[in-house]
Design a protein around this motif. Structure first.
Motif, short mmCIF file in Angstrom:
data_model
loop_
_atom_site.label_atom_id
_atom_site.label_comp_id
_atom_site.label_asym_id
_atom_site.label_seq_id
_atom_site.Cartn_x
_atom_site.Cartn_y
_atom_site.Cartn_z
N ASP A 158 1.99 9.63 5.88
CA ASP A 158 1.90 8.95 6.81
C ASP A 158 4.04 9.12 7.17
OD1 ASP A 158 -0.50 6.99 6.50
OD2 ASP A 158 0.57 6.48 4.12
N VAL A 159 4.25 9.72 6.44
CA VAL A 159 5.85 10.09 6.55
C VAL A 159 5.48 11.26 6.89
CG1 VAL A 159 8.06 9.18 6.60
CG2 VAL A 159 6.36 7.79 5.43
N ASP A 171 5.30 5.99 -4.11
CA ASP A 171 4.20 6.77 -2.84
C ASP A 171 4.03 7.46 -3.33
OD1 ASP A 171 4.91 4.07 -1.11
OD2 ASP A 171 6.57 5.01 -0.36
N MET A 185 0.90 -1.34 -0.14
CA MET A 185 0.21 -0.12 -0.28
C MET A 185 1.10 1.26 0.03
SD MET A 185 -2.50 1.43 2.86
CE MET A 185 -4.44 1.61 2.20
N PRO A 186 1.18 2.24 -1.09
CA PRO A 186 1.83 3.52 -0.91
C PRO A 186 1.75 4.31 0.31
CG PRO A 186 0.19 3.22 -2.74
CD PRO A 186 -0.14 2.29 -1.64
N LYS A 187 2.23 5.11 0.96
CA LYS A 187 2.54 6.20 1.95
C LYS A 187 2.46 6.80 0.85
CE LYS A 187 4.71 2.64 5.76
NZ LYS A 187 4.84 1.94 5.45
N THR A 188 1.99 7.88 2.12
CA THR A 188 1.94 9.76 2.08
C THR A 188 3.17 9.95 2.34
OG1 THR A 188 0.04 9.82 1.27
CG2 THR A 188 1.11 12.05 1.26
N TRP A 189 4.51 11.23 1.75
CA TRP A 189 4.92 11.76 2.24
C TRP A 189 4.84 13.01 2.66
CZ3 TRP A 189 10.74 8.67 3.41
CH2 TRP A 189 10.05 7.32 3.38
N SER A 227 -3.79 12.02 4.31
CA SER A 227 -3.64 11.91 5.70
C SER A 227 -2.03 12.33 5.25
CB SER A 227 -3.67 10.52 6.16
OG SER A 227 -3.65 9.72 4.94
N ALA A 282 11.53 8.08 -3.34
CA ALA A 282 9.36 7.60 -2.54
C ALA A 282 8.73 7.26 -3.60
CB ALA A 282 9.43 8.67 -1.46
#
Length: 96
Positions: A78-79, A27, A1-5, A76, A22
């Protein structure tokens, strides 16, 4: 699942390197820089995966605005990577 940086200092140096990594991993990246055009030149134009935003990390108002734009776009964060910094280069003995 991709994260949002959310990456500060994303137009060069460590912030740019992390943003590229990323993006390469698939991501989502909010690339924050004092000049979003510099981030866009380094990373490419805004896309489904990338949002370049203006951010002077010394300004609480600018930080709030950048965070709101990020949340509106991606929902959101995430990082968080604080790659913004100040460089003071020279020989240790000569720095003061």
């Amino acid at each position: 699942m991709p994260k949002t940086w959310f990456i500060t200092g994303a137009s060069r140096g460590l912030g740019l390197a992390v943003a590229k990594a990323a993006i390469d991993e698939g991501d989502f990246v909010i690339a924050a820089s004092r000049n979003r055009e510099a981030a866009a030149q380094a990373l490419g134009p805004n896309s489904e995966q990338l949002l370049c935003v203006d951010l002077d990390v010394t300004s609480a108002d600018a930080a709030h605005t950048a965070a709101q734009l990020a949340l509106l776009r991606f929902g959101s964060i995430d990082v968080l990577v604080n790659g913004a910094g100040y460089g003071h280069h020279g020989f240790f003995e000569e720095l003061g």
